[in-house]
Design an enzyme around this catalytic site. Structure first.
Site, PDB file in Angstrom:
ATOM      1  N   GLY A  25       0.818  -1.216   0.000  1.00 33.43           N
ATOM      2  CA  GLY A  25       0.000   0.000   0.000  1.00 33.43           C
ATOM      3  C   GLY A  25       0.843   1.253   0.000  1.00 33.43           C
ATOM      4  O   GLY A  25       0.635   2.161   0.812  1.00 33.43           O
ATOM      5  N   ARG A  49      -0.227   5.687  -1.882  1.00 33.89           N
ATOM      6  CA  ARG A  49      -0.859   6.902  -1.333  1.00 33.89           C
ATOM      7  C   ARG A  49      -0.590   6.978   0.169  1.00 33.89           C
ATOM      8  O   ARG A  49      -0.137   6.017   0.771  1.00 33.89           O
ATOM      9  CB  ARG A  49      -2.383   6.835  -1.520  1.00 33.89           C
ATOM     10  CG  ARG A  49      -2.847   6.834  -2.936  1.00 33.89           C
ATOM     11  CD  ARG A  49      -4.372   6.847  -3.016  1.00 33.89           C
ATOM     12  NE  ARG A  49      -4.971   5.563  -2.780  1.00 33.89           N
ATOM     13  CZ  ARG A  49      -5.882   5.305  -1.836  1.00 33.89           C
ATOM     14  NH1 ARG A  49      -6.286   6.258  -1.031  1.00 33.89           N
ATOM     15  NH2 ARG A  49      -6.400   4.099  -1.694  1.00 33.89           N
ATOM     16  N   TYR A  88     -12.855  -2.848  11.688  1.00 32.59           N
ATOM     17  CA  TYR A  88     -11.507  -2.260  11.552  1.00 32.59           C
ATOM     18  C   TYR A  88     -10.703  -2.443  12.852  1.00 32.59           C
ATOM     19  O   TYR A  88      -9.539  -2.867  12.828  1.00 32.59           O
ATOM     20  CB  TYR A  88     -11.665  -0.778  11.218  1.00 32.59           C
ATOM     21  CG  TYR A  88     -10.382  -0.015  10.995  1.00 32.59           C
ATOM     22  CD1 TYR A  88      -9.686  -0.114   9.793  1.00 32.59           C
ATOM     23  CD2 TYR A  88      -9.881   0.836  11.982  1.00 32.59           C
ATOM     24  CE1 TYR A  88      -8.524   0.612   9.591  1.00 32.59           C
ATOM     25  CE2 TYR A  88      -8.720   1.563  11.778  1.00 32.59           C
ATOM     26  CZ  TYR A  88      -8.038   1.457  10.582  1.00 32.59           C
ATOM     27  OH  TYR A  88      -6.890   2.169  10.378  1.00 32.59           O
TER      28      TYR A  88
HETATM   29  P1  NAP Z   1      -4.945   5.321   2.336  1.00 35.34           P
HETATM   30  O1  NAP Z   1      -4.499   6.729   2.111  1.00 35.34           O
HETATM   31  O2  NAP Z   1      -6.381   4.971   2.129  1.00 35.34           O
HETATM   32  O3  NAP Z   1      -4.025   4.354   1.420  1.00 35.34           O
HETATM   33  C1  NAP Z   1      -4.211   2.978   1.490  1.00 35.34           C
HETATM   34  C2  NAP Z   1      -3.128   2.283   0.704  1.00 35.34           C
HETATM   35  O4  NAP Z   1      -3.340   0.857   0.835  1.00 35.34           O
HETATM   36  C3  NAP Z   1      -3.168   2.586  -0.781  1.00 35.34           C
HETATM   37  O5  NAP Z   1      -1.855   2.579  -1.268  1.00 35.34           O
HETATM   38  C4  NAP Z   1      -3.958   1.397  -1.348  1.00 35.34           C
HETATM   39  O6  NAP Z   1      -3.663   1.103  -2.720  1.00 35.34           O
HETATM   40  C5  NAP Z   1      -3.421   0.302  -0.472  1.00 35.34           C
HETATM   41  N1  NAP Z   1      -4.286  -0.881  -0.413  1.00 35.34           N
HETATM   42  C6  NAP Z   1      -5.530  -0.996   0.086  1.00 35.34           C
HETATM   43  N2  NAP Z   1      -5.961  -2.254  -0.020  1.00 35.34           N
HETATM   44  C7  NAP Z   1      -4.957  -2.958  -0.618  1.00 35.34           C
HETATM   45  C8  NAP Z   1      -4.787  -4.293  -1.028  1.00 35.34           C
HETATM   46  N3  NAP Z   1      -5.747  -5.214  -0.830  1.00 35.34           N
HETATM   47  N4  NAP Z   1      -3.625  -4.661  -1.600  1.00 35.34           N
HETATM   48  C9  NAP Z   1      -2.641  -3.757  -1.793  1.00 35.34           C
HETATM   49  N5  NAP Z   1      -2.746  -2.478  -1.446  1.00 35.34           N
HETATM   50  C10 NAP Z   1      -3.890  -2.077  -0.876  1.00 35.34           C
HETATM   51  O7  NAP Z   1      -4.606   4.816   3.796  1.00 35.34           O
HETATM   52  P2  NAP Z   1      -3.637   5.470   4.921  1.00 35.34           P
HETATM   53  O8  NAP Z   1      -4.439   6.432   5.704  1.00 35.34           O
HETATM   54  O9  NAP Z   1      -2.350   5.878   4.326  1.00 35.34           O
HETATM   55  O10 NAP Z   1      -3.426   4.191   5.865  1.00 35.34           O
HETATM   56  C11 NAP Z   1      -2.300   3.331   5.729  1.00 35.34           C
HETATM   57  C12 NAP Z   1      -2.337   2.338   6.883  1.00 35.34           C
HETATM   58  O11 NAP Z   1      -2.302   3.036   8.127  1.00 35.34           O
HETATM   59  C13 NAP Z   1      -3.600   1.480   6.906  1.00 35.34           C
HETATM   60  O12 NAP Z   1      -3.279   0.169   7.344  1.00 35.34           O
HETATM   61  C14 NAP Z   1      -4.459   2.172   7.951  1.00 35.34           C
HETATM   62  O13 NAP Z   1      -5.382   1.298   8.533  1.00 35.34           O
HETATM   63  C15 NAP Z   1      -3.404   2.653   8.928  1.00 35.34           C
HETATM   64  N6  NAP Z   1      -3.842   3.783   9.748  1.00 35.34           N
HETATM   65  C16 NAP Z   1      -4.161   4.974   9.182  1.00 35.34           C
HETATM   66  C17 NAP Z   1      -4.577   6.019  10.005  1.00 35.34           C
HETATM   67  C18 NAP Z   1      -4.911   7.370   9.452  1.00 35.34           C
HETATM   68  O14 NAP Z   1      -5.326   8.221  10.256  1.00 35.34           O
HETATM   69  N7  NAP Z   1      -4.768   7.633   8.190  1.00 35.34           N
HETATM   70  C19 NAP Z   1      -4.649   5.825  11.382  1.00 35.34           C
HETATM   71  C20 NAP Z   1      -4.331   4.592  11.906  1.00 35.34           C
HETATM   72  C21 NAP Z   1      -3.905   3.566  11.090  1.00 35.34           C
HETATM   73  P3  NAP Z   1      -4.465   1.869  -3.929  1.00 35.34           P
HETATM   74  O15 NAP Z   1      -3.945   3.269  -3.950  1.00 35.34           O
HETATM   75  O16 NAP Z   1      -4.107   1.122  -5.151  1.00 35.34           O
HETATM   76  O17 NAP Z   1      -5.905   1.812  -3.563  1.00 35.34           O
END
Ligand code: NAP
Length: 249
Positions: free
Chosen positions: A13, A16, A157
């Protein structure tokens, strides 16, 4: 300081959000980086080209669904063919399907567990053997503070993120004798596409509870990943590091 010189990292992932920051910070620290995306091909290819040009290291994007066991096996094989080794795995890919329990469908439950938790098994399963051969490795799994605290409207989640913590502590115990470390990062609210989905009222409510009074940046989570990936953390394994502006203390 080139903390990750001569290391190869695989980040899921990475197209982004937090993952893209990890790709960039790892490259800045001297690592060669393979990263995955699910559907954002253009963003992924552009990121790989830009980061590679900026830091002079190899950065390559791979399309791979982390929820698929077979695709994960193929991915690890492809990355080893292209890069020769994998020293660092960051299981970052994740999704949300938020809704209250009364409304949550079986599909919403299963999709989140498969993308967030089974994905961590899928990738870990296939990197541990090459890491065992090298008798060295660092695995970093992206949980969330809601995996520790729970959150209304996020039972699927939060369960997936709590599962990651139990999984990671088990891997740390199982693989410690092979010098493979496994740690968890639990971000609070980080400004990405994922948090952009929150409505204004919810955002304000969260903000007022964060002692540092702001959402975090992807780079702030990425810097914690650099530390856990590097030999700076060589005696740290089985731990959960919250990157949350003191929201969870
Ligand atoms: P995001 O901006 O929605 O980006 C998600 C990334 O995961 C994208 O690169 C997406 O690829 C990829 N992805 C999703 N499903 C996938 C799959 N089945 N196989 C391969 N790639 C996949 O998310 P984020 O906010 O950066 O979050 C990243 C991580 O941090 C996640 O695990 C999330 O749960 C965790 N997190 C985030 C927050 C927050 O506040 N943002 C807080 C706590 C934890 P595509 O671009 O191709 O869709």
């Amino acid at each position: 300081m080139n903390l990750l010189q001569d290391k190869v990292a695989l980040v899921t992932g990475g197209s982004r959000g937090i993952g893209a920051s990890i790709v960039s910070r790892f490259a800045a620290a001297g690592a060669q980086v393979a990263f995955t995306y699910h559907s954002s091909r253009e963003k992924a290819e552009a990121l790989a080209a830009a980061v590679s040009a900026e830091y002079g290291v190899t950065v390559q994007a791979f399309q791979s669904d982390a929820a698929s066991y077979a695709a994960s096996e193929q991915l690890v094989s492809n990355v080893i063919t292209a890069f020769g080794q994998i020293d660092i795995l960051v299981n970052n890919a994740g999704i949300t399907r938020d809704t209250l329990m009364l409304r949550m469908s079986e599909e919403q439950w299963d999709t989140v567990i498969e993308n967030n938790l089974k994905s961590v098994f899928n990738l870990t399963k296939h990197v541990v053997r090459p890491m065992m051969k090298k008798r060295k490795g660092s695995i970093i799994n992206m949980s969330s503070i809601v995996g520790i605290t729970g959150n209304a409207g996020q039972a699927n989640y939060a369960a997936s993120k709590a599962g990651i913590i139990g999984f990671s502590k088990s891997i740390a115990k199982e693989m410690g004798s092979r010098n493979i470390r496994c740690n968890v990062i639990a971000p609070g609210f980080i400004a990405t596409d994922m948090t952009d989905e929150l409505d204004e009222k919810t955002r304000e409510a969260y903000l007022s509870n964060i002692p540092l009074r702001r959402f975090g940046e992807g780079t702030e989570v990425a810097d914690a990943c650099v530390f856990l990936a590097s030999d700076m953390s060589s005696y740290i394994s089985g731990q959960v590091l919250s990157v949350c502006g003191a929201l969870n203390t």
